[in-house]
Design a protein around this motif. Sequence first.
Motif, PDB file in Angstrom:
ATOM      1  N   MET A 165     -18.385 -99.671  15.206  1.00 60.81           N
ATOM      2  CA  MET A 165     -19.434-100.577  14.724  1.00 60.81           C
ATOM      3  C   MET A 165     -18.836-101.768  13.985  1.00 60.81           C
ATOM      4  O   MET A 165     -19.332-102.895  14.068  1.00 60.81           O
ATOM      5  CB  MET A 165     -20.386 -99.811  13.799  1.00 60.81           C
ATOM      6  N   ALA A 166     -17.745-101.537  13.245  1.00 60.74           N
ATOM      7  CA  ALA A 166     -17.152-102.603  12.440  1.00 60.74           C
ATOM      8  C   ALA A 166     -16.513-103.692  13.293  1.00 60.74           C
ATOM      9  O   ALA A 166     -16.286-104.800  12.804  1.00 60.74           O
ATOM     10  CB  ALA A 166     -16.108-102.013  11.494  1.00 60.74           C
ATOM     11  N   ARG A 167     -16.216-103.412  14.553  1.00 62.84           N
ATOM     12  CA  ARG A 167     -15.647-104.458  15.418  1.00 62.84           C
ATOM     13  C   ARG A 167     -16.674-105.524  15.742  1.00 62.84           C
ATOM     14  O   ARG A 167     -16.339-106.655  16.057  1.00 62.84           O
ATOM     15  CB  ARG A 167     -15.139-103.824  16.717  1.00 62.84           C
ATOM     16  N   LYS A 168     -17.949-105.161  15.689  1.00 63.80           N
ATOM     17  CA  LYS A 168     -19.011-106.097  16.093  1.00 63.80           C
ATOM     18  C   LYS A 168     -19.886-106.529  14.925  1.00 63.80           C
ATOM     19  O   LYS A 168     -20.495-107.597  14.958  1.00 63.80           O
ATOM     20  CB  LYS A 168     -19.881-105.419  17.163  1.00 63.80           C
ATOM     21  N   HIS A 169     -19.969-105.699  13.880  1.00 67.75           N
ATOM     22  CA  HIS A 169     -20.881-105.983  12.781  1.00 67.75           C
ATOM     23  C   HIS A 169     -20.144-105.880  11.446  1.00 67.75           C
ATOM     24  O   HIS A 169     -19.027-105.348  11.381  1.00 67.75           O
ATOM     25  CB  HIS A 169     -22.054-104.990  12.786  1.00 67.75           C
ATOM     26  N   THR A 170     -20.804-106.389  10.404  1.00 64.51           N
ATOM     27  CA  THR A 170     -20.325-106.148   9.037  1.00 64.51           C
ATOM     28  C   THR A 170     -20.902-104.814   8.589  1.00 64.51           C
ATOM     29  O   THR A 170     -22.124-104.670   8.470  1.00 64.51           O
ATOM     30  CB  THR A 170     -20.777-107.278   8.095  1.00 64.51           C
ATOM     31  N   VAL A 171     -20.028-103.844   8.365  1.00 63.20           N
ATOM     32  CA  VAL A 171     -20.470-102.476   8.096  1.00 63.20           C
ATOM     33  C   VAL A 171     -20.101-102.091   6.663  1.00 63.20           C
ATOM     34  O   VAL A 171     -18.968-102.300   6.230  1.00 63.20           O
ATOM     35  CB  VAL A 171     -19.834-101.481   9.081  1.00 63.20           C
ATOM     36  N   VAL A 172     -21.054-101.541   5.971  1.00 62.45           N
ATOM     37  CA  VAL A 172     -20.838-101.014   4.620  1.00 62.45           C
ATOM     38  C   VAL A 172     -21.240 -99.547   4.609  1.00 62.45           C
ATOM     39  O   VAL A 172     -22.344 -99.206   5.057  1.00 62.45           O
ATOM     40  CB  VAL A 172     -21.654-101.794   3.575  1.00 62.45           C
ATOM     41  N   VAL A 173     -20.342 -98.703   4.144  1.00 59.57           N
ATOM     42  CA  VAL A 173     -20.661 -97.287   3.944  1.00 59.57           C
ATOM     43  C   VAL A 173     -20.904 -97.072   2.463  1.00 59.57           C
ATOM     44  O   VAL A 173     -20.033 -97.360   1.638  1.00 59.57           O
ATOM     45  CB  VAL A 173     -19.524 -96.377   4.442  1.00 59.57           C
ATOM     46  N   ALA A 174     -22.088 -96.599   2.117  1.00 63.86           N
ATOM     47  CA  ALA A 174     -22.440 -96.360   0.716  1.00 63.86           C
ATOM     48  C   ALA A 174     -22.604 -94.862   0.501  1.00 63.86           C
ATOM     49  O   ALA A 174     -23.352 -94.211   1.240  1.00 63.86           O
ATOM     50  CB  ALA A 174     -23.730 -97.095   0.360  1.00 63.86           C
ATOM     51  N   SER A 175     -21.914 -94.344  -0.494  1.00 64.76           N
ATOM     52  CA  SER A 175     -21.920 -92.903  -0.739  1.00 64.76           C
ATOM     53  C   SER A 175     -22.154 -92.626  -2.212  1.00 64.76           C
ATOM     54  O   SER A 175     -21.487 -93.210  -3.079  1.00 64.76           O
ATOM     55  CB  SER A 175     -20.589 -92.290  -0.293  1.00 64.76           C
TER      56      SER A 175
END
Length: 430
Positions: free
Chosen positions: A349-359
């Motif tokens: 997903m990060a190759r195409k979008h700005t991805v944030v993982v929140a935990s």
Amino acid sequence: MYLTMRTVWLLAAGAVFVLLQPRPATALAWTALVALLVTVDVVAAPSPRGLRATRAVARSVRLGETTTDTVTLTNTTGRAMSLRVRDAWPPSAGASGERRELNIPAGRRSRMRTSLTPTRRGDRTADLVTVRVRGPLGLAGRQASLTVPARLRVLPRFSSRRHLPSRLARLREMDGRSAVMVRGAGTEFDSLREYVVGDDVRSIDWRSTARRGDVVVRTWRPERDRRVLILVDTGRMAAARLDDAPRLDAQIEATLLMAALASRAGDRVDAVALDVETRAQVRGVSGPALLGALADAFAPLQPALVETDWTLVAATVEASLSQHAFVVVLTGLDGSGTNTAMLRALATMARKHTVVVASATDPGLERLRSRRDDAESVYTAAAAERDLVELDAVRTRLRRAGVEVVEAGPGALPPALADTYLALKAAGRL
């Protein structure tokens, strides 16, 4: 049928006659007399089936707030009724005043009100309304349970709402609409204005300066109308209890604050909750209706003790987004439990979008790590230390794949995620 305490005391009074005439026949005769009086009392009592019950309760209430359930009983018989009524709700509905004594004349109606202060998020369904009608002697009566269905949806508390005004103020600063000593941040051209001391010289528009004869600078505004997709993991990691609530509650709080902020920033927000299947989703809703739709859709969510299908997560992103977007994945990071499928899906997903993982992190893990009281606590601390080391390795792998990682305690996660969103927006990375 039911018996009252008056029947018990009447039976006990028979002991006096047994002492005066200590024969079995005395006890039998007294018992038979009481039984006869009870039978007469039950037969003489009006039938509770002659009551008609209706209920009025709000459709939803926010967790921690109080609402009122009103039950109206109409006496359709030709006799007055002396009642004891119980309006039953599950314990998590926080009902008070659910038992009441009522006297309803023939052909009239009466209302009883029950206060509800739910202690858990989700749907609370009303149980039966139990009615007891006393006989004229007060020894016994008739009992019936009336079905008066109702459902109260308990919405998330949204206590992180208090962080929204400060984040909106920062958003206005970025947008250049507040009187601050910094210019608006962003990457979309907004307008030209005269240069003032303190402006970045890189913002000077030399062509317009030459045309006007005055030094003018370009102003920028944050990107608008961006796509924001929030994915809430409802798998087994969401079931972990952090302090006194499951991780899923912190994830929902973060979703609400994130959606409120992004919506006010002019972005389009969609939200999906899923594990091995899609549990809830809100799409195509904007403006003030967005928060209500999210709270209503996510209120009944409960964690499922299953391993999240990250192939489904990636497929959902692929099907929802055709262009670059901001993707927020609310899940739990666990050093030993984070699997390869999750890392692979997030990296893709990060190759195409700005991805944030929140935990949301577990505050108890740090406490376990710091204890060294005895041999058992030392072994526990070692296990906690190992988990933190593995978690750090997972965090490093995610960042190398281009994924932003936001970790904070349950109460601090929503503002931390909002700050990350604002930072990315200011940097033009959305």
